[in-house]
Structure formats: structure tokens, C-alpha cells
Design a protein around this motif. Structure first.
Motif, PDB file in Angstrom:
ATOM      1  N   LEU A  39       3.516 -25.079 -17.654  1.00 23.75           N
ATOM      2  CA  LEU A  39       3.397 -23.620 -17.508  1.00 23.75           C
ATOM      3  C   LEU A  39       2.146 -23.192 -18.279  1.00 23.75           C
ATOM      4  N   THR A  40       1.073 -22.947 -17.521  1.00 25.38           N
ATOM      5  CA  THR A  40      -0.209 -22.743 -18.212  1.00 25.38           C
ATOM      6  C   THR A  40      -0.513 -21.281 -18.503  1.00 25.38           C
ATOM      7  N   LYS A  41      -0.034 -20.371 -17.664  1.00 23.20           N
ATOM      8  CA  LYS A  41      -0.315 -18.947 -17.921  1.00 23.20           C
ATOM      9  C   LYS A  41       0.908 -18.099 -17.558  1.00 23.20           C
ATOM     10  N   ILE A  42       1.084 -17.035 -18.340  1.00 26.55           N
ATOM     11  CA  ILE A  42       2.187 -16.094 -18.093  1.00 26.55           C
ATOM     12  C   ILE A  42       1.583 -14.689 -18.086  1.00 26.55           C
ATOM     13  N   ALA A  43       1.807 -13.964 -16.994  1.00 19.27           N
ATOM     14  CA  ALA A  43       1.258 -12.604 -16.930  1.00 19.27           C
ATOM     15  C   ALA A  43       2.394 -11.577 -16.926  1.00 19.27           C
ATOM     16  N   ASP A  44       2.222 -10.540 -17.717  1.00 11.59           N
ATOM     17  CA  ASP A  44       3.183  -9.429 -17.703  1.00 11.59           C
ATOM     18  C   ASP A  44       2.456  -8.184 -18.197  1.00 11.59           C
ATOM     19  N   SER A  45       2.773  -7.045 -17.576  1.00 16.56           N
ATOM     20  CA  SER A  45       2.051  -5.819 -17.958  1.00 16.56           C
ATOM     21  C   SER A  45       2.508  -5.304 -19.321  1.00 16.56           C
ATOM     22  N   ASP A  46       3.675  -5.733 -19.773  1.00 14.32           N
ATOM     23  CA  ASP A  46       4.164  -5.270 -21.079  1.00 14.32           C
ATOM     24  C   ASP A  46       4.468  -6.490 -21.954  1.00 14.32           C
ATOM     25  N   LEU A  47       3.558  -6.789 -22.846  1.00 15.50           N
ATOM     26  CA  LEU A  47       3.738  -8.009 -23.662  1.00 15.50           C
ATOM     27  C   LEU A  47       4.523  -7.742 -24.944  1.00 15.50           C
ATOM     28  N   ASN A  48       4.828  -6.465 -25.198  1.00 14.04           N
ATOM     29  CA  ASN A  48       5.467  -6.130 -26.478  1.00 14.04           C
ATOM     30  C   ASN A  48       6.985  -5.989 -26.427  1.00 14.04           C
ATOM     31  N   ARG A  49       7.540  -5.873 -25.199  1.00  6.92           N
ATOM     32  CA  ARG A  49       8.988  -5.608 -25.153  1.00  6.92           C
ATOM     33  C   ARG A  49       9.794  -6.804 -25.678  1.00  6.92           C
ATOM     34  N   LYS A  50      11.032  -6.479 -26.111  1.00  2.00           N
ATOM     35  CA  LYS A  50      11.903  -7.528 -26.686  1.00  2.00           C
ATOM     36  C   LYS A  50      12.342  -8.504 -25.600  1.00  2.00           C
ATOM     37  N   ARG A  51      12.272  -9.778 -25.910  1.00  2.00           N
ATOM     38  CA  ARG A  51      12.639 -10.788 -24.906  1.00  2.00           C
ATOM     39  C   ARG A  51      13.542 -11.852 -25.523  1.00  2.00           C
ATOM     40  N   PRO A  52      14.360 -12.506 -24.690  1.00  2.00           N
ATOM     41  CA  PRO A  52      15.223 -13.567 -25.223  1.00  2.00           C
ATOM     42  C   PRO A  52      14.455 -14.849 -25.558  1.00  2.00           C
ATOM     43  N   VAL A  53      13.191 -14.957 -25.096  1.00  2.00           N
ATOM     44  CA  VAL A  53      12.371 -16.118 -25.495  1.00  2.00           C
ATOM     45  C   VAL A  53      11.026 -15.612 -26.009  1.00  2.00           C
ATOM     46  N   LYS A  54      10.397 -16.431 -26.847  1.00  2.00           N
ATOM     47  CA  LYS A  54       9.084 -16.060 -27.387  1.00  2.00           C
ATOM     48  C   LYS A  54       8.009 -16.477 -26.392  1.00  2.00           C
ATOM     49  N   LEU A  55       7.082 -15.571 -26.085  1.00  2.00           N
ATOM     50  CA  LEU A  55       6.002 -15.952 -25.175  1.00  2.00           C
ATOM     51  C   LEU A  55       4.887 -16.607 -25.989  1.00  2.00           C
ATOM     52  N   LYS A  57       1.568 -17.170 -27.339  1.00  2.00           N
ATOM     53  CA  LYS A  57       0.418 -16.237 -27.366  1.00  2.00           C
ATOM     54  C   LYS A  57      -0.791 -16.729 -26.566  1.00  2.00           C
ATOM     55  N   ARG A  58      -1.100 -18.034 -26.700  1.00  2.43           N
ATOM     56  CA  ARG A  58      -2.333 -18.522 -26.046  1.00  2.43           C
ATOM     57  C   ARG A  58      -2.203 -18.578 -24.518  1.00  2.43           C
ATOM     58  N   LYS A  59      -0.986 -18.398 -24.025  1.00  2.00           N
ATOM     59  CA  LYS A  59      -0.813 -18.492 -22.568  1.00  2.00           C
ATOM     60  C   LYS A  59      -0.693 -17.126 -21.879  1.00  2.00           C
ATOM     61  N   VAL A  60      -0.484 -16.067 -22.669  1.00  2.00           N
ATOM     62  CA  VAL A  60      -0.151 -14.798 -22.025  1.00  2.00           C
ATOM     63  C   VAL A  60      -1.385 -13.969 -21.676  1.00  2.00           C
ATOM     64  N   THR A  61      -1.213 -13.183 -20.636  1.00  2.19           N
ATOM     65  CA  THR A  61      -2.254 -12.253 -20.214  1.00  2.19           C
ATOM     66  C   THR A  61      -1.566 -11.029 -19.613  1.00  2.19           C
TER      67      THR A  61
END
Ligand code: HSE
Length: 433
Positions: A39-55, A57-61
Motif C-alpha cells: 500500500l504505497t499511497k493513501i488519499a483522503d480529503s480529511d487527514l485529521n479526523r479520528k480513525r481506528p488505524v493510524k495513517l 504519514k509518509r504515505k498520505v496525501t
């Protein structure tokens, strides 16, 4: 080990489930397939919301195009939902030569034809197991295991939220409004919960199964859809007394003169398999001409069951990539063999449950039954008890034998004009499975 690069658009509930499975089941996936899913990249428009897993950092956009345009990514997972921006993401990914996995039933119901055509043009796969029945492998079953059959009928409980509501109303005698909130809190509901309770979500899923089983892309807006808002605890109690449960069914039946299809609340006999599907579970009962009746059952919603289907599709595509063999999952229509023109609901024939609300006056039952008789509708049973509805009104419940819907509607129109009828008549179709 062969490495397949995957990009994820949408790190919501199901997206987080995908991240979780790819981490926790990495070893078993690798040992089964000989492939490493990266899993090389993860895109989401809201990176700050609470999630059950940690994203990581180096993969998110925040920008989905970062991964759609990334030449190293082989498979794009679209978990954004809806039919607007998700459509662009899917089509752009395909145009960039990427295989796509999606759970988006609304998108496929409305734009499946264009998406599959584009995928065929580019020679890429579209995996959509999670779009119907969450974790239940109904897409694979329909495309592969039932492929030797003419499908005769499909009866599905394909919306967990409405099944949860109806089951809870049945179990506790609660009213619809009281249970809806609880279902939303449990996280099964769509962003727009009216899609669940008005039957739209089940119809999206039905149209996908129709496309695979009967080879036709129906115009979604033509599918008759009714939800469960009008089902009262009184109807559930009468159905129970008559030996039935009320379920929201998505139905498709192949007939010589066309295809019967629709989503509506239905009385099903207690003790049958579909009647026993309760809570947020889904079940799809498929009859094929060779295999006979079959039923697939499981969790139709929720983080991990839906993610299980998404990752299953990713694995299947990765296996084809490893074999350098593109195995198109694009549905191919049956051609002219099946008459798949949609039959009008007024032309269907079935049994009906009718509940009239009437003033408690002598002779009203006779007037109702004679109007039904005049319209060629014969009666199987009648319940009239002094269960008062308030204001001196009483319910009269009638079960009919098989009747044509257009005759029933004419009779109900005539009956609605009787002075003694004090409320809207509730009619619910009955399915004998
Ligand atoms: N809202 C859907 C349901 C989720 O309740 O079944 C899965 O499509």
C-alpha cells in the motif's frame, strides 16, 4: 517475491478496514499468493479526523490525483462513495491504465456501463465484490460459480440497516422512528440514511446483480423502489399472526415476457431461510436452472466484512498481474437470449396483505370484500379484531390469493372512496419462496 503496488482513495470506515487487513494478514496473503501487496499511497480529503488505524504519514496525501497519476501504482481502490467525484477518480484511474477495486454500488448502478466499457478498452479489471452484500462473495458466485446457469430468480435482503430496523421492530414491537436512530448509531447506515430506508441502496445492489445475471444495464430510475417507512408495528404483529415476517426484499425474476424487478417490503413465511435473516445480516437467495435454490449469507455492511471483499478483489487482480494474464471481470451480456425488458409492476401477479383502517360500522367488511371480488381478487383469510386505532377506528386485515396488481390497485381506488375508510390502506406483497 512479486510486489504489487496499491493506492487507496478514501480512508473512511472501510478504508481503515483495508489498511488493517493489509497489515494484520500480510503474512497469510503472501504465503497464499506469493505476492506482496504494497500500500504505497493513501488519499483522503480529511487527514485529521479520528480513525481506528493510524495513517502512515509518509504515505498520505490530500490529493487523490497524486496516486491516480503515479506510474508505480498498479491497483487503485476507490472508497469515496457517491456518484460525482468517485466517478472521476475511477474513470481517470482506468484511463491511466490502472486496475480499480470499488465498493461503490451507487456508482456502478448509475455509470456501470460506461465504467466497464472504458475498462474493456484499456484492458484493465474492475473489482466490485464489496458493492453488493458487503463481505458475501455474491459477485464472484454470480460471475463464476453460477456461470453455467440460466438464473431464474434473485431474492435478496441486501440492506443491513433496514433489516436491522425491521428485525428490531419485530422482536420488541417498537415503531420505525425509534429504531432508525439506533441503526445509524451502529454505523451501518449510508451517509444519506434515506438510501437505506427508502430502498435505494438495495436497488443499487439489485441493478448490479441484474447486470451480471441477466446481462442488462437497466435504467436505474426505472426500477420500482419502495422502502420501509410505512411499515408499522401493527403490520408486523398481524403478519406474525398470519405466519409471516416482513422483510425488505430486492427481487428479480426472469419471465418469458421480460424481467420482473423491484425493491419493496414483502411478507415471507416464518421458518423460511430468508425470514430467519435478522439484524444487519444480508442474504441472497438465487435460483439457477441447473443448481436449483442456493443462499449466500453474511454481514452486508461494516468495516471488516466490507474490507474483506475489497482486499479479496485486490488479491485476485494481483494474482492475474503476477501471471501476466489480464482476466477481465467485465460482465458480458447474454445477447438476445434473455428477454430483459422490465415488466411493469402493475403486471405482476402475487398474493397481497391488505390492512384497511375503517370506522367501526356494520357492513363495511362486506363492502370491501365485494369490491375485491368485483375486481377478480379472491380472499384467503380475514382478521377483524377490536384492536382500536383511536377515534373509534378499527383495522381489517385481508390476505388475498394470487391477483394481478393492476386489479388490486383498481379495487383499492374504489374502496378508498368509501366513507367508512378513515386512513390509508397499507398493502404489502407476499413472496412464496
Ligand atoms: N448502508 C448499507 C447497509 C451498507 O445498511 O446495508 C452497505 O452497503
Amino acid at each position: 517475491m512479486r510486489v504489487v503496488n496499491v493506492g487507496l482513495i478514501g480512508a473512511g470506515t472501510v478504508g481503515c478496514g483495508v489498511i488493517k487487513i493489509l497489515n494484520q494478514n500480510k503474512e497469510i496473503i503472501e504465503s497464499r499468493t506469493g505476492i506482496s501487496l504494497n500500500l504505497t499511497k493513501i488519499a483522503d480529503s480529511d487527514l485529521n479526523r479520528k480513525r481506528p488505524v493510524k495513517l502512515p504519514k509518509r504515505k498520505v496525501t490530500k490529493d487523490a490525483r497524486d496516486l491516480i497519476k503515479d506510474n508505480s501504482i498498479d491497483i487503485v481502490i476507490e472508497l469515496v462513495g457517491g456518484t460525482t467525484i468517485a466517478k472521476d477518480f475511477v474513470l481517470e484511474s482506468i484511463k491511466n491504465g490502472k486496475h480499480v477495486v470499488t465498493a461503490n454500488k451507487a456508482l456502478l448502478a448509475h455509470h456501470g456501463k460506461a465504467i466497464f466499457a472504458e475498462a474493456a478498452k484499456k484492458g484493465v479489471e474492475v473489482g466490485f465484490e464489496a458493492s453488493v452484500g458487503g463481505g458475501i462473495p455474491i459477485i464472484k458466485a454470480t460471475q463464476e460459480s453460477y456461470a453455467a446457469n440460466n438464473i431464474l430468480s434473485i431474492h435478496g435482503i441486501m440492506n443491513g440497516t433496514s433489516n436491522y430496523i425491521l428485525s428490531t421492530m419485530t422482536e420488541h414491537g417498537y415503531e420505525f422512528e425509534d429504531v432508525l436512530k439506533e441503526a445509524q448509531e451502529k454505523g451501518y447506515a449510508e451517509a444519506d440514511p434515506s438510501f437505506d430506508i427508502d430502498g435505494v441502496d438495495a436497488a443499487h445492489k439489485l441493478s448490479i446483480l441484474i447486470m451480471l445475471s441477466f446481462g442488462t444495464f437497466l435504467n436505474f430510475d426505472k426500477i420500482p423502489v419502495e422502502g420501509i417507512r410505512n411499515i408499522t408495528s401493527l403490520d408486523i404483529a398481524y403478519a406474525d399472526e398470519l405466519g409471516y415476517q416482513i422483510k425488505l426484499l430486492a427481487i428479480a425474476k426472469s419471465r418469458e415476457d421480460g424481467l420482473e424487478a423491484g425493491v419493496y417490503p414483502t411478507l415471507v413465511k416464518k421458518g423460511t431461510q430468508l425470514a430467519d435473516v435478522s439484524g444487519a445480516f444480508n442474504a441472497i437467495y438465487v435460483v439457477g436452472d441447473a443448481v436449483g435454490p442456493t443462499m449466500l449469507y453474511g454481514m452486508g455492511a461494516g468495516m471488516m466484512p466490507t474490507a474483506s471483499a475489497v482486499v479479496g478483489d485486490v488479491i485476485q487482480i494481483a494474482k492475474h498481474l503476477a501471471l501476466e494474464n489480464t482476466h477481465l471481470t467485465t460482465p458480458s451480456p447474454y445477447g438476445n437470449k434473455i428477454n430483459s425488458s422490465l415488466i411493469k409492476t402493475s403486471e405482476i401477479t402475487t398474493k397481497y396483505y391488505l390492512r384497511f383502517q375503517t370506522a367501526d360500522i356494520p357492513g363495511i367488511l362486506g363492502k370491501i370484500t365485494s369490491s375485491l371480488g368485483k375486481h377478480n381478487i379472491s380472499i384467503e383469510s380475514v382478521i377483524q379484531k377490536s384492536r382500536h386505532l383511536g377515534g373509534g377506528d378499527v383495522p381489517i386485515v385481508i390476505m388475498t390469493h394470487e391477483a394481478k396488481e393492476k386489479n388490486l390497485l383498481s379495487a383499492l381506488k374504489e374502496i378508498s372512496k368509501f366513507k367508512a375508510i378513515t386512513g390509508k390502506t397499507n398493502f404489502i406483497r407476499i413472496e412464496e419462496l
